[in-house]
Design an enzyme around this catalytic site. Sequence first.
Site, PDB file in Angstrom:
ATOM      1  N   VAL A 180     -13.134  -3.619   1.246  1.00  0.00           N
ATOM      2  CA  VAL A 180     -13.341  -4.841   2.748  1.00  0.00           C
ATOM      3  C   VAL A 180     -12.316  -3.607   3.656  1.00  0.00           C
ATOM      4  CG1 VAL A 180     -12.358  -7.398   2.049  1.00  0.00           C
ATOM      5  CG2 VAL A 180     -10.744  -5.667   2.034  1.00  0.00           C
ATOM      6  N   ASP A 230      -3.547  -3.575  -3.382  1.00  0.00           N
ATOM      7  CA  ASP A 230      -5.000  -3.441  -3.961  1.00  0.00           C
ATOM      8  C   ASP A 230      -3.792  -3.202  -5.327  1.00  0.00           C
ATOM      9  OD1 ASP A 230      -7.171  -2.889  -5.445  1.00  0.00           O
ATOM     10  OD2 ASP A 230      -7.815  -2.535  -3.483  1.00  0.00           O
ATOM     11  N   ARG A 262     -12.397   1.713  10.997  1.00  0.00           N
ATOM     12  CA  ARG A 262     -10.856   0.886  11.393  1.00  0.00           C
ATOM     13  C   ARG A 262     -10.732   0.428  12.770  1.00  0.00           C
ATOM     14  NH1 ARG A 262      -7.734   4.055   7.365  1.00  0.00           N
ATOM     15  NH2 ARG A 262      -8.249   5.483   6.997  1.00  0.00           N
ATOM     16  N   GLU A 295       2.249  -3.097   5.716  1.00  0.00           N
ATOM     17  CA  GLU A 295       1.327  -3.012   4.943  1.00  0.00           C
ATOM     18  C   GLU A 295       0.107  -3.380   5.218  1.00  0.00           C
ATOM     19  OE1 GLU A 295      -0.406  -0.459   4.101  1.00  0.00           O
ATOM     20  OE2 GLU A 295       0.215   0.029   1.750  1.00  0.00           O
ATOM     21  N   ASP A 296      -1.180  -2.796   5.460  1.00  0.00           N
ATOM     22  CA  ASP A 296      -2.636  -3.838   6.185  1.00  0.00           C
ATOM     23  C   ASP A 296      -3.077  -4.068   4.335  1.00  0.00           C
ATOM     24  OD1 ASP A 296      -2.704  -1.197   5.166  1.00  0.00           O
ATOM     25  OD2 ASP A 296      -5.320  -1.122   5.397  1.00  0.00           O
ATOM     26  N   GLY A 340      -4.274   2.717   7.264  1.00  0.00           N
ATOM     27  CA  GLY A 340      -4.500   1.572   7.497  1.00  0.00           C
ATOM     28  C   GLY A 340      -3.549   0.632   7.611  1.00  0.00           C
TER      29      GLY A 340
HETATM   30  C1  PRP Z   1      -4.815   1.904   1.369  1.00  0.00           C
HETATM   31  C2  PRP Z   1      -3.605   0.707   2.627  1.00  0.00           C
HETATM   32  C3  PRP Z   1      -2.711   0.868   1.352  1.00  0.00           C
HETATM   33  C4  PRP Z   1      -2.877   1.090   0.057  1.00  0.00           C
HETATM   34  C5  PRP Z   1      -3.059   0.176  -0.810  1.00  0.00           C
HETATM   35  O1  PRP Z   1      -4.274   3.451   2.144  1.00  0.00           O
HETATM   36  O2  PRP Z   1      -3.079   1.628   3.401  1.00  0.00           O
HETATM   37  O3  PRP Z   1      -1.813   1.669   1.755  1.00  0.00           O
HETATM   38  O4  PRP Z   1      -4.017   1.530   0.320  1.00  0.00           O
HETATM   39  O5  PRP Z   1      -3.966   0.793  -1.925  1.00  0.00           O
HETATM   40  P1  PRP Z   1      -2.548   0.543  -3.592  1.00  0.00           P
HETATM   41  O6  PRP Z   1      -2.083  -0.656  -3.485  1.00  0.00           O
HETATM   42  O7  PRP Z   1      -3.787   0.832  -4.870  1.00  0.00           O
HETATM   43  O8  PRP Z   1      -1.955   1.201  -3.994  1.00  0.00           O
HETATM   44  P2  PRP Z   1      -5.238   4.757   1.688  1.00  0.00           P
HETATM   45  O9  PRP Z   1      -5.225   5.342   0.516  1.00  0.00           O
HETATM   46  O10 PRP Z   1      -6.819   4.609   1.458  1.00  0.00           O
HETATM   47  O11 PRP Z   1      -5.334   5.578   2.937  1.00  0.00           O
HETATM   48  P3  PRP Z   1      -5.098   4.323   4.407  1.00  0.00           P
HETATM   49  O12 PRP Z   1      -4.446   4.191   4.796  1.00  0.00           O
HETATM   50  O13 PRP Z   1      -5.221   6.139   5.449  1.00  0.00           O
HETATM   51  O14 PRP Z   1      -6.473   4.060   5.051  1.00  0.00           O
END
Ligand code: PRP
Length: 195
Positions: free
Chosen positions: A158, A108, A170, A104-105, A49
Amino acid sequence: MTKGIRVNGDLFTIMISERRIKARVKELARQISKDCTGTVPVFIGILNGSFIFFADLIREITVDCEIDFLKLSSYGDAKISSGNVQLLKGLNCQVEGRDIVIVEDIVDSGLSMDYIRNLIMRQNPRSFRIVTLLYKKDSVKTGIHVDYVGFSIPRDFVIGYGLDYAQRERNLKAIYRLKRAAEASNKSKREEQSP
Ligand code: PRP
């Protein structure tokens, strides 16, 4: 400028424009560069991400630095939370004694960041900082401290600027939110479908 898009029949409306993202990324980079003056920090991007945010941020950083990447799988491709964070790609850099900046992107639930923090702290860095473009203030379940936040956002689902919808979208230049209220959060959507 496109105000709304349809993905798999769902309507997404613009939340943060490309112009606002660019301006905020510059501000974040200015602050981080100031705080890292006199050191050679290692910027660690969390794949997948963060790849666009990382690339834009790093080009605005004005101090000498190194880069590396971590790849985690917390939720996988399926929209079902495993509850476990797994390491898919580790670091190649030396962490001990270094100034680490995690990029980080989105934060959550905060579970991924908790895992990352524990992983890095075990290797005795000199300092540890976190920058995230998006921070879901009402979703974070852990006590994780985030040093730099691009935008604090509500519990919307989002996409764009690195964030995916089932691995797609993406490449959108702005950040969009799902308009339908039933799918109000990236992670709660996934958790609702857990067995
Ligand atoms: C997403 C995002 C963060 C994580 C945040 O990654 O890039 O790394 O979730 O979520 P959290 O705070 O609930 O742990 P994802 O696992 O969806 O993988 P990606 O980055 O490959 O989309």
